[in-house]
Write an enzyme that holds these catalytic residues in place. Structure first.
Site, short mmCIF file in Angstrom:
data_model
loop_
_atom_site.label_atom_id
_atom_site.label_comp_id
_atom_site.label_asym_id
_atom_site.label_seq_id
_atom_site.Cartn_x
_atom_site.Cartn_y
_atom_site.Cartn_z
N SER A 136 0.65 -1.11 0.03
CA SER A 136 -0.02 -0.06 0.04
C SER A 136 1.00 1.18 0.12
CB SER A 136 -0.96 -0.03 1.12
OG SER A 136 -2.02 -0.77 0.92
N GLY A 137 1.50 1.57 1.23
CA GLY A 137 2.40 2.76 1.14
C GLY A 137 3.87 2.34 1.09
N GLY A 138 4.06 1.22 1.28
CA GLY A 138 5.68 0.71 1.00
C GLY A 138 6.30 0.98 2.38
N TYR B 39 6.54 -2.27 13.68
CA TYR B 39 7.69 -1.84 13.69
C TYR B 39 8.65 -3.22 13.13
CZ TYR B 39 7.03 2.41 16.29
OH TYR B 39 6.68 3.56 16.79
N GLY C 53 1.11 4.35 4.36
CA GLY C 53 -0.33 3.59 3.76
C GLY C 53 -1.19 3.38 4.83
N VAL C 54 -2.51 3.42 4.40
CA VAL C 54 -3.53 3.06 5.47
C VAL C 54 -3.52 1.52 5.40
CG1 VAL C 54 -5.97 2.87 5.37
CG2 VAL C 54 -4.93 5.13 5.30
C1 LIG Z 1 8.71 6.97 8.37
C2 LIG Z 1 7.84 6.10 9.24
C3 LIG Z 1 6.95 6.38 10.26
C4 LIG Z 1 6.14 5.73 10.84
N1 LIG Z 1 5.37 6.08 11.95
C5 LIG Z 1 4.56 5.20 12.41
C6 LIG Z 1 3.64 5.49 13.48
O1 LIG Z 1 3.62 6.71 13.82
N2 LIG Z 1 2.76 4.88 14.02
C7 LIG Z 1 2.80 3.43 13.61
O2 LIG Z 1 1.90 2.68 14.13
N3 LIG Z 1 3.71 3.02 12.68
C8 LIG Z 1 4.39 3.69 12.18
N4 LIG Z 1 5.23 3.29 10.97
C9 LIG Z 1 5.13 1.83 10.67
C10 LIG Z 1 4.00 1.81 9.78
O3 LIG Z 1 2.89 1.92 10.36
C11 LIG Z 1 4.03 0.06 8.97
O4 LIG Z 1 5.40 -0.04 8.32
C12 LIG Z 1 2.92 0.04 8.27
O5 LIG Z 1 2.81 -1.48 7.97
C13 LIG Z 1 3.08 0.55 6.89
O6 LIG Z 1 2.10 0.63 6.07
P1 LIG Z 1 2.21 0.78 4.45
O7 LIG Z 1 0.92 0.38 3.81
O8 LIG Z 1 2.86 1.94 3.95
O9 LIG Z 1 3.41 -0.42 4.23
P2 LIG Z 1 3.57 -1.75 3.37
O10 LIG Z 1 5.05 -1.64 3.17
O11 LIG Z 1 2.87 -1.29 1.81
O12 LIG Z 1 2.82 -2.79 3.96
C14 LIG Z 1 3.26 -3.03 5.18
C15 LIG Z 1 2.58 -4.57 5.33
O13 LIG Z 1 1.45 -4.77 5.05
C16 LIG Z 1 0.75 -5.34 4.14
N5 LIG Z 1 -0.22 -4.77 3.56
C17 LIG Z 1 0.01 -3.54 2.91
N6 LIG Z 1 -1.29 -3.16 2.26
C18 LIG Z 1 -2.10 -4.27 2.47
C19 LIG Z 1 -3.58 -4.55 1.93
N7 LIG Z 1 -4.03 -3.65 1.32
N8 LIG Z 1 -4.09 -5.87 2.42
C20 LIG Z 1 -3.36 -6.58 3.04
N9 LIG Z 1 -2.15 -6.41 3.64
C21 LIG Z 1 -1.60 -5.14 3.13
C22 LIG Z 1 2.01 -5.78 3.46
O14 LIG Z 1 2.12 -6.69 2.36
C23 LIG Z 1 3.25 -5.74 4.30
O15 LIG Z 1 3.01 -6.96 4.97
C24 LIG Z 1 6.10 4.21 10.46
C25 LIG Z 1 6.90 3.67 9.28
C26 LIG Z 1 7.81 4.58 8.59
C27 LIG Z 1 8.48 4.10 7.61
#
Ligand SMILES: Cc1cc2nc3c(=O)[nH]c(=O)nc-3n(C[C@H](O)[C@H](O)[C@H](O)COP(=O)(O)OP(=O)(O)OC[C@H]3O[C@@H](n4cnc5c(N)ncnc54)[C@H](O)[C@@H]3O)c2cc1C
Ligand SMILES: *[C@@H]1O[C@H](CO)[C@@H](O)[C@H](O)[C@H]1NC(C)=O
Ligand SMILES: *[C@@H]1O[C@H](CO)[C@@H](O)[C@H](O)[C@H]1NC(C)=O
Ligand SMILES: *[C@@H]1O[C@H](CO)[C@@H](O)[C@H](O)[C@H]1NC(C)=O
Ligand SMILES: *[C@@H]1O[C@H](CO)[C@@H](O)[C@H](O)[C@H]1NC(C)=O
Length: 543
Positions: free
Chosen positions: A120-122, A486, A189-190
């Site tokens: 989603s957001g990576g 994390y 990403g959400v």
């Molecule tokens: C700069 C930064 C700040 C952060 N701050 C916080 C914070 O304040 N609070 C907090 O709780 N966390 C924080 N995080 C951690 C963040 O919440 C997690 O890394 C979260 O999983 C990111 O979601 P994403 O969709 O961007 O990631 P992605 O890398 O896209 O996905 C993360 C995981 O979720 C799975 N996934 C993604 N989308 C879906 C979907 N649609 N359906 C099923 N599985 C899916 C992926 O396969 C992977 O296993 C932070 C991370 C970063 C890099």
């Protein structure tokens, strides 16, 4: 005419080898492309068979033979540790913008034998949404970014590919009295954030993001679209903190908005050892989780140089959000945490949306809320995070001991995030996220760097691991708890992407404690073939 005729022969004799060359290049290329393309063509055919119109396929399907493959892949790489030439690249990327395309992708991925990774957001700290140790496909959800806010019912639907920043911005455009309790970084990403149990600085007042989720849409392994009624209580429970990627593709979540005051207050003050950082931290551990729920004080602990010397000291940064005005904050601090020595002039009053901008980047805290819509970040770097939970305060002598260790290591920092408040009122079994009553604070170990140098990488990863090991006596044990969002592959991993139950249990108990067994039962029921799997997914029960 004559000159044309006279040119005929030489031209003719010249064009033959040229045409042969063209023909050769064409054949060679089509041969070459045919090999690379068979992946593309087979997948495209399968998508077509599953109802995706032909004209949509070039918009959503990429293989390495496509010119834009690399830019699509790199768009949501958020940790440069996983952007090396040696990282395995996906065989296929699909970027759907319609539900049917997601359903077709799930069906077609099964036929390839490749692992399906959902992004989603990576922002995954170990990059597991876009790197893998086995051949894989990326289902990239960035085009699922619709948000609809319904003020009368105080709810919102938000799609998984929307960013937290876009969500906060959309709420603010509709209302000044509502907000949402989720993470700090606007480009997160959400989809990953909510399914992993996200939190932010309103945690003590409103709990985790998942404590405010009321419905969801998911596509299961058979391609069915399910809402809360269709998926049932167990699966709905699992995708509120158990990680979406073990169970299906989350399309969207429905959440309750929460009330925020028109004025909130933030502060950001530093205290070094010379200014009693250790004593203040002793007191912080006694008040931060029990003080008024409207106050969240994060502490960031880092080694820093003592100006004008070659020595290092520890600096503690106290970064706070208070859901109220600065006068009532000062009253609270003076009566319960005077050791910090907070002054009225340290306090900044602002709207809730401006506090989001402030927390996202305190250096540009005056920027307009539009900055929350930016999907690119200037500050992509190399990084490593780890997590721990603290159940008993760390005494002053031990803090000093830890400070000295951090100075010796030189770079790795820690962030303390207080719990308590609403977190202590919610039962451990309410959602997969188990770290509730009794937790004083969570530690995030954090190190990041900006240069690609394998020696440096090993040294910095080593620092994070050494500090984590050093902290063993002061943090939770049996299991040593960790926070799924994390992500830390050091705490356990399944081999070859195939989840053995015994391997999964190692990290599963750390992330989910008493909720692990129920997650395994749900997983076994909804995905018995273990199609949705990754390095740290929920394993199925051994047969
Ligand atoms: C700069 C930064 C700040 C952060 N701050 C916080 C914070 O304040 N609070 C907090 O709780 N966390 C924080 N995080 C951690 C963040 O919440 C997690 O890394 C979260 O999983 C990111 O979601 P994403 O969709 O961007 O990631 P992605 O890398 O896209 O996905 C993360 C995981 O979720 C799975 N996934 C993604 N989308 C879906 C979907 N649609 N359906 C099923 N599985 C899916 C992926 O396969 C992977 O296993 C932070 C991370 C970063 C890099
Ligand atoms: C991607 O490559 C395939 C195979 O070469 C091609 O058919 C398709 O049109 C390309 N897509 C785009 C968007 O160029
Ligand atoms: C990732 O690496 C490639 C190739 O070295 C580079 O072109 C690209 O800019 C890098 N991505 C980021 C986000 O820095
Ligand atoms: C998908 O996202 C891209 C990049 O954000 C955008 O340019 C494109 O218009 C979107 N496509 C659809 C169909 O929504
Ligand atoms: C987003 O909303 C628009 C307008 O309602 C709609 O056309 C589009 O299909 C939606 N996109 C997704 C991915 O649901």
């Amino acid at each position: 005419m004559g000159s044309m005729k006279s040119n005929h022969h030489p031209l003719h004799s010249g064009i033959l080898p040229f045409m042969l060359l063209i023909f050769f290049i064409f054949c060679f290329q089509s041969l070459f492309c045919a090999r690379a393309d068979s992946t593309y063509d087979n997948f495209a055919n399968c998508l077509t068979k599953n109802g995706v119109p032909n004209n949509q396929i070039p918009q959503i399907l990429y293989t390495p033979s496509n010119a834009s493959f690399t830019s699509v892949l790199n768009s949501y790489v958020r940790n440069l540790r996983f952007n090396t030439s040696t990282s395995r690249k996906p065989s296929i990327i699909v970027t759907p913008f319609q539900v049917q395309q997601v359903q077709a992708t799930i069906k077609c991925s099964k036929g390839t034998g490749l692992q399906l990774k959902i992004r989603s957001g990576g922002h995954d700290f170990e990059g597991i949404s876009y790197v893998s140790n086995t051949p894989f496909i990326i289902l990239d959800m960035f085009n699922f970014s619709n948000i609809s806010i319904d003020i009368p019912s105080q709810t919102a639907w938000v799609q998984s590919g929307a960013t937290l920043g876009e969500f906060y911005y959309s709420i603010w455009r509709k209302s000044n009295v509502f907000g949402f309790p989720a993470g700090v970084c606007p480009t997160v990403g959400v989809g990953g954030h909510i399914s992993g149990g996200g939190y932010g600085p309103m945690l003590r007042k409103y709990g985790l993001t998942v404590d405010n989720v009321v419905d969801a849409q998911i596509i299961d392994v058979n391609g069915n679209i399910l809402d809360i009624k269709g998926m049932g209580e167990d699966l709905f429970w699992a995708i509120r903190g158990g990680g979406g990627a073990s169970f299906g593709v989350v399309l969207s979540y429905k959440v309750n908005l929460v009330q925020v005051p028109s004025t909130v207050t933030v502060f950001n003050v530093q205290r070094t050892e010379a200014r009693n950082a250790a004593d203040i931290l002793v007191k912080w551990q006694n008040v931060a989780a029990s003080i008024d729920n409207n106050l969240f004080i994060r502490v960031i602990i880092q080694p820093v140089p003592i100006i004008g010397t070659r020595k290092m000291t520890i600096q503690a940064t106290f970064l706070a959000l208070y859901l109220g005005d600065s006068v009532s904050l000062m009253n609270l601090m003076n009566s319960q945490f005077p050791e910090l020595g907070l002054k009225q002039s340290d306090c900044l009053q602002m709207s809730w949306i401006q506090s989001i901008v402030y927390w996202a980047n305190t250096k540009n805290s005056g920027s307009r809320p539009d900055v929350l819509l930016r999907r690119t970040t200037d500050s992509v770097s190399f990084g490593k995070k780890k997590s721990d939970y603290v159940l008993t305060p760390i005494p002053k002598a031990a803090l000093t001991f830890i400070f000295n260790k951090m100075i010796q290591l030189g770079k790795v920092g820690m962030e303390f995030n207080p719990y308590g408040g609403r977190m202590s009122q919610i039962a451990e079994s309410d959602a997969p996220f188990p770290h509730r009553r009794g937790i004083i604070y969570k530690i995030q170990y954090s190190i990041s760097w900006g240069r690609n140098n394998p020696e440096l990488t090993n040294q910095y990863l080593g620092q994070a691991r050494e500090l984590y090991s050093f902290m063993t006596p002061y943090v939770s044990s049996n299991p040593r708890r960790a926070f799924l969002n994390y992500r830390d592959l050091d705490i356990g991993i399944t081999s070859n992407g195939i989840n053995g139950y015994s391997e999964g249990k190692v990290y599963g108990l750390k992330y989910f404690v008493g909720n692990f067994d129920r997650l395994v039962k749900v997983k076994t029921a909804v995905d018995p073939q273990n199609f949705f799997r990754n390095e740290q997914s929920i394993p199925i029960l051994p047969s």
